[in-house]
Design a protein around this motif. Structure first.
Motif: not given
Length: 70
Positions: A54-63, A65-70
């Motif tokens: 579930d943590g990995w899924s959240s990370f991939v979703s954030a990547v 949608d661009g919400s990590l700012g990287v």
């Protein structure tokens, strides 16, 4: 967490990895829904990180949608 036997897992390169051979991340789907092993494809015998699914899924979703700012 109990120890995982990662000697025979199937690895796939991330679709976000650099096509020139750099910045390559590989993941395994062999433990679907439980953990996601991740490694650097340039160092396949190096360390492997294992993330809760579930943590990995959240990370991939954030990547994605661009919400990590990287």
């Amino acid at each position: 967490m109990r120890s995982l036997d990662l000697t025979a897992v199937t690895w796939r390169k991330s679709s976000y990895s650099n096509q020139d051979g750099g910045e390559c991340v590989e993941v395994s789907d062999d433990f679907a829904g439980v953990v996601v092993p991740v490694r650097d494809s340039k160092n396949p015998h190096g360390p492997i990180l294992a993330f809760a699914a579930d943590g990995w899924s959240s990370f991939v979703s954030a990547v994605k949608d661009g919400s990590l700012g990287v």
